[in-house]
Design a protein around this motif. Sequence first.
Motif, mmCIF file in Angstrom:
data_model
loop_
_atom_site.group_PDB
_atom_site.id
_atom_site.type_symbol
_atom_site.label_atom_id
_atom_site.label_comp_id
_atom_site.label_asym_id
_atom_site.label_seq_id
_atom_site.Cartn_x
_atom_site.Cartn_y
_atom_site.Cartn_z
ATOM 1 N N SER A 192 -3.100 -5.467 -6.214
ATOM 2 C CA SER A 192 -2.150 -5.460 -7.324
ATOM 3 C C SER A 192 -2.882 -5.326 -8.650
ATOM 4 O O SER A 192 -3.987 -5.850 -8.828
ATOM 5 C CB SER A 192 -1.336 -6.760 -7.347
ATOM 6 N N VAL A 193 -2.233 -4.655 -9.594
ATOM 7 C CA VAL A 193 -2.754 -4.570 -10.952
ATOM 8 C C VAL A 193 -2.720 -5.929 -11.637
ATOM 9 O O VAL A 193 -3.372 -6.129 -12.663
ATOM 10 C CB VAL A 193 -1.958 -3.522 -11.767
ATOM 11 N N ALA A 194 -1.976 -6.883 -11.070
ATOM 12 C CA ALA A 194 -1.930 -8.234 -11.642
ATOM 13 C C ALA A 194 -3.244 -8.975 -11.466
ATOM 14 O O ALA A 194 -3.480 -9.985 -12.147
ATOM 15 C CB ALA A 194 -0.794 -9.032 -11.000
ATOM 16 N N CYS A 195 -4.114 -8.513 -10.569
ATOM 17 C CA CYS A 195 -5.414 -9.164 -10.387
ATOM 18 C C CYS A 195 -6.230 -9.075 -11.668
ATOM 19 O O CYS A 195 -6.031 -8.190 -12.501
ATOM 20 C CB CYS A 195 -6.173 -8.518 -9.236
ATOM 21 N N ASP A 196 -7.172 -9.995 -11.814
ATOM 22 C CA ASP A 196 -8.003 -10.043 -13.023
ATOM 23 C C ASP A 196 -8.957 -8.863 -13.126
ATOM 24 O O ASP A 196 -9.500 -8.584 -14.198
ATOM 25 C CB ASP A 196 -8.820 -11.337 -13.047
ATOM 26 N N GLY A 197 -9.200 -8.200 -12.016
ATOM 27 C CA GLY A 197 -10.090 -7.043 -12.011
ATOM 28 C C GLY A 197 -9.890 -6.242 -10.751
ATOM 29 O O GLY A 197 -9.092 -6.597 -9.884
ATOM 30 N N GLN A 198 -10.625 -5.140 -10.645
ATOM 31 C CA GLN A 198 -10.526 -4.249 -9.495
ATOM 32 C C GLN A 198 -11.924 -3.880 -9.024
ATOM 33 O O GLN A 198 -12.865 -3.860 -9.804
ATOM 34 C CB GLN A 198 -9.762 -2.972 -9.856
ATOM 35 N N VAL A 199 -12.026 -3.545 -7.728
ATOM 36 C CA VAL A 199 -13.278 -3.061 -7.161
ATOM 37 C C VAL A 199 -12.993 -1.831 -6.317
ATOM 38 O O VAL A 199 -11.934 -1.735 -5.685
ATOM 39 C CB VAL A 199 -13.990 -4.151 -6.314
ATOM 40 N N LEU A 200 -13.907 -0.888 -6.340
ATOM 41 C CA LEU A 200 -13.882 0.262 -5.442
ATOM 42 C C LEU A 200 -15.292 0.505 -4.913
ATOM 43 O O LEU A 200 -16.280 0.119 -5.552
ATOM 44 C CB LEU A 200 -13.391 1.523 -6.152
ATOM 45 N N VAL A 201 -15.362 1.148 -3.765
ATOM 46 C CA VAL A 201 -16.651 1.632 -3.267
ATOM 47 C C VAL A 201 -17.053 2.827 -4.123
ATOM 48 O O VAL A 201 -16.249 3.741 -4.349
ATOM 49 C CB VAL A 201 -16.549 2.024 -1.784
ATOM 50 N N MET A 202 -18.286 2.817 -4.611
ATOM 51 C CA MET A 202 -18.744 3.844 -5.540
ATOM 52 C C MET A 202 -18.520 5.248 -4.994
ATOM 53 O O MET A 202 -18.020 6.137 -5.695
ATOM 54 C CB MET A 202 -20.227 3.630 -5.853
ATOM 55 N N GLN A 203 -18.899 5.479 -3.752
ATOM 56 C CA GLN A 203 -18.779 6.828 -3.189
ATOM 57 C C GLN A 203 -17.321 7.281 -3.129
ATOM 58 O O GLN A 203 -17.025 8.473 -3.280
ATOM 59 C CB GLN A 203 -19.407 6.867 -1.787
ATOM 60 N N PHE A 206 -5.237 1.387 -14.003
ATOM 61 C CA PHE A 206 -5.599 1.454 -12.589
ATOM 62 C C PHE A 206 -5.644 0.041 -12.025
ATOM 63 O O PHE A 206 -6.244 -0.843 -12.632
ATOM 64 C CB PHE A 206 -6.965 2.125 -12.394
ATOM 65 N N PRO A 207 -5.020 -0.183 -10.867
ATOM 66 C CA PRO A 207 -4.359 0.796 -10.002
ATOM 67 C C PRO A 207 -2.940 1.132 -10.475
ATOM 68 O O PRO A 207 -2.222 0.267 -10.969
ATOM 69 C CB PRO A 207 -4.305 0.079 -8.652
ATOM 70 N N ALA A 208 -2.549 2.395 -10.285
ATOM 71 C CA ALA A 208 -1.171 2.801 -10.508
ATOM 72 C C ALA A 208 -0.363 2.538 -9.241
ATOM 73 O O ALA A 208 -0.899 2.086 -8.225
ATOM 74 C CB ALA A 208 -1.126 4.285 -10.878
ATOM 75 N N ALA A 209 0.925 2.821 -9.310
ATOM 76 C CA ALA A 209 1.796 2.575 -8.154
ATOM 77 C C ALA A 209 1.324 3.319 -6.914
ATOM 78 O O ALA A 209 1.489 2.838 -5.795
ATOM 79 C CB ALA A 209 3.228 2.969 -8.502
ATOM 80 N N ALA A 210 0.718 4.490 -7.104
ATOM 81 C CA ALA A 210 0.260 5.292 -5.966
ATOM 82 C C ALA A 210 -0.898 4.649 -5.220
ATOM 83 O O ALA A 210 -1.211 5.059 -4.092
ATOM 84 C CB ALA A 210 -0.164 6.678 -6.455
#
Length: 288
Positions: free
Chosen positions: A205-216, A260-264
């Motif tokens: 959720s975008v409500a989280c304090d932050g986001q993580v993604l795998v770099m690749q 980010f993240p958007a709804a998609a």
Amino acid sequence: MRQTLSTLRKTLANGRKLSMLTCYEASFAQVMDAAGIDCLLVGDSLGMVVQGRDSTLAVTVEDIAYHTANIARGSRKAFLLADMPFGSYHESPAQAMRSAVRLMQAGAQMVKLEGGAELEGIVRQFVHAGIPVCAHVGLLPQHVHAIGGFRVQGKAQSDADRILHDAQVLEAAGAAMVLVEGVPEGLGRRIAETSHAITIGIGASVACDGQVLVMQDMLGLNASPARFVKDFTKDLPAGEGGIIERAFRQYAEEVADGRFPAAAHVYGLSGDDAAAYGGQRPATPPAA
């Protein structure tokens, strides 16, 4: 000056969300620092994106320690987390402590554990020893065979209640950060809004304090990305140089202001909620 838990909390208090990316080598750590990424995670995802395996299960403590030391040398600003790999904290409290100490001595500022309320004792042990903990709930890649693949978790009410309980128990045990992966948006939002720990989402959720993604993944190198992935290289104008740094910077900016993240990129939103998404809180958050 390197980020600390205290400076991360100050950033959140000032209304800016936190960006986190996986990182495995010094050169990328330098570029992420320059782009303003807040946190670097030496993830056991290296088993798949660096070692070419089909899961994270073969990654060892020494693998994580080696890459953690590389990142610690390459970065000067970002907060540094290291994954506790599969089998490194399940045998005994003594084994868990040896594994965590090895990663902290390699340069980590926090270790991340995958699991639920059953890890309460280990979290308390680590916190008592001065080892900051990130709890990882929801979709657990180290449990891939037990759950039948990389599937969204928490769709049934009983499962959602269990994951929420896991997050609450581990926070109460002392986890300073909770990473929420692969759950319906309503559950991710509920965890974020009821937690006093720093919450980091990935497919949550975008409500989280932050986001993580795998770099690749966010650099468009995965031919079959998960729903929660966005390729941040796609819309960058050509001919300006430094496309990787610009992609990292774009990611940091979109996370910081809630684009980010958007709804998609999340799971389980209704049409009305999806229309209101993208940094704007739905009028009625969906039930978990």
